[in-house]
Design a protein around this motif. Structure first.
Motif, PDB file in Angstrom:
ATOM      1  N   PHE A  68       2.357  -5.581  -2.475  1.00 59.33           N
ATOM      2  CA  PHE A  68       2.516  -4.194  -2.913  1.00 59.33           C
ATOM      3  C   PHE A  68       1.288  -3.426  -2.470  1.00 59.33           C
ATOM      4  O   PHE A  68       0.193  -3.623  -2.987  1.00 59.33           O
ATOM      5  CB  PHE A  68       2.692  -4.134  -4.431  1.00 59.33           C
ATOM      6  N   ASP A  69       1.476  -2.556  -1.501  1.00 55.44           N
ATOM      7  CA  ASP A  69       0.368  -1.839  -0.863  1.00 55.44           C
ATOM      8  C   ASP A  69       0.924  -0.529  -0.336  1.00 55.44           C
ATOM      9  O   ASP A  69       2.078  -0.471   0.115  1.00 55.44           O
ATOM     10  CB  ASP A  69      -0.194  -2.697   0.278  1.00 55.44           C
ATOM     11  N   ILE A  70       0.134   0.518  -0.363  1.00 56.92           N
ATOM     12  CA  ILE A  70       0.614   1.832   0.051  1.00 56.92           C
ATOM     13  C   ILE A  70       1.078   1.859   1.503  1.00 56.92           C
ATOM     14  O   ILE A  70       1.864   2.730   1.885  1.00 56.92           O
ATOM     15  CB  ILE A  70      -0.463   2.907  -0.207  1.00 56.92           C
ATOM     16  N   ALA A  71       0.662   0.893   2.304  1.00 58.63           N
ATOM     17  CA  ALA A  71       1.079   0.826   3.701  1.00 58.63           C
ATOM     18  C   ALA A  71       2.094  -0.283   3.952  1.00 58.63           C
ATOM     19  O   ALA A  71       2.303  -0.684   5.100  1.00 58.63           O
ATOM     20  CB  ALA A  71      -0.137   0.645   4.607  1.00 58.63           C
ATOM     21  N   HIS A  72       2.739  -0.781   2.881  1.00 60.32           N
ATOM     22  CA  HIS A  72       3.791  -1.789   3.000  1.00 60.32           C
ATOM     23  C   HIS A  72       5.110  -1.231   2.472  1.00 60.32           C
ATOM     24  O   HIS A  72       5.119  -0.310   1.627  1.00 60.32           O
ATOM     25  CB  HIS A  72       3.425  -3.058   2.228  1.00 60.32           C
TER      26      HIS A  72
END
Length: 287
Positions: A68-72
């Protein structure tokens, strides 16, 4: 006296390498394979094996992300609730227009503030990448040949290869080894890493390579060059050496790498191949 020659390898990790089948474990594949990266890493390993006796320090940076990552993809939904595919660019205005939204309830204000700050900086727009370099995964591991070469260097020289992790804050992208694209005021790991930068200053030559030349090598080198120039003046940039045969661009970003290399050369950074620098490393070996 032995000169201070430092090798910096940016993100030499499995997920970025176009590894041939024989190098892959069962049921594993690179998540974000960069064409040419496997050959790049073999050259890095050869450089360490052949010229390592002349190196006084090796540093490795490591991308380290949560799923969970803003770029995923898991972070985002389309406006109607659908999945967002990897390699989708998302801008602040698109979010305001309802084309995309964060999947987590309540995340919209912080996500919008991030996108606004990112776009204001003018370096990148948010890219949704495939999940890559997930902490603890095979893909996060260092390319086997590079790891074997620097492990042997550690044993031969009774010295530690510095390993620098980056990217574990899920609210900001962290291309550069030196600072996140938008530093989080509550997270020191995203802010300018002066300790790491200061560890590079004594180098009389700093050789830089890794993956990808269009992104993490680019961002890291730009920050390092800016800091070096601020601390020691523009002539100090001649101490930086980009190993052009030991980096490759993400597909579709070839021009970004070309422009980066040309810009660095214009600033006074030296361009060389791994074969070019082996003789100067060997010349640094005490008789």
């Amino acid at each position: 006296m032995k000169r201070q020659l430092h090798l910096l390898v940016i993100d030499p990790q499995n997920d970025f390498c176009d590894l041939p089948a024989a190098w892959l474990p069962p049921d594993a594949a690179p998540a974000l394979a960069v064409p040419g990266a496997h050959a790049d890493m073999l050259r890095v390993a050869q450089l360490i094996r052949e010229g390592g006796a002349g190196l006084t320090q090796i540093s490795i940076t490591l991308d380290a992300h949560h799923r969970f990552d803003i770029a995923h993809p898991a972070f985002w939904r389309t406006g109607d609730g659908g999945a967002v595919a990897p390699f989708t660019q998302i801008g602040a205005q698109q979010v305001r227009d309802g084309l995309f939204r964060p999947a987590a309830a309540g995340a919209l204000p912080r996500a919008l503030a991030y996108l606004d700050a990112l776009e204001q900086a003018g370096r990148y727009r948010l890219m949704v990448w495939p999940v890559h370099c997930e902490i603890g995964s095979w893909g996060q591991n260092v390319h086997a040949a590079v790891r074997a070469a620097y492990n042997a260097w550690e044993v031969a020289h009774l010295q530690v290869v510095a390993k620098l992790s980056k990217g574990s804050n899920p609210w900001t992208e962290h291309y550069s080894a030196v600072m996140a694209e938008v530093p989080d005021a509550q997270d020191a790991a995203t802010q300018l890493n002066r300790a790491f930068l200061d560890s590079l200053l004594p180098a009389q030559q700093l050789y830089i390579c890794g993956e990808a030349g269009s992104h993490c090598v680019k961002a890291s080198t730009e920050h390092i060059a800016d800091y070096l120039e601020a601390q020691q003046g523009k002539p100090a940039l001649s101490r930086l050496v980009l190993l052009t045969d030991c980096m490759s661009p993400v597909t579709g970003f070839e021009r970004q790498q070309r422009d980066f290399i040309a810009g660095m050369q214009e600033r006074g950074v030296r361009l060389a191949t791994s074969a070019d620098v082996v003789p100067e490393l060997l010349a640094n070996v005490p008789a």
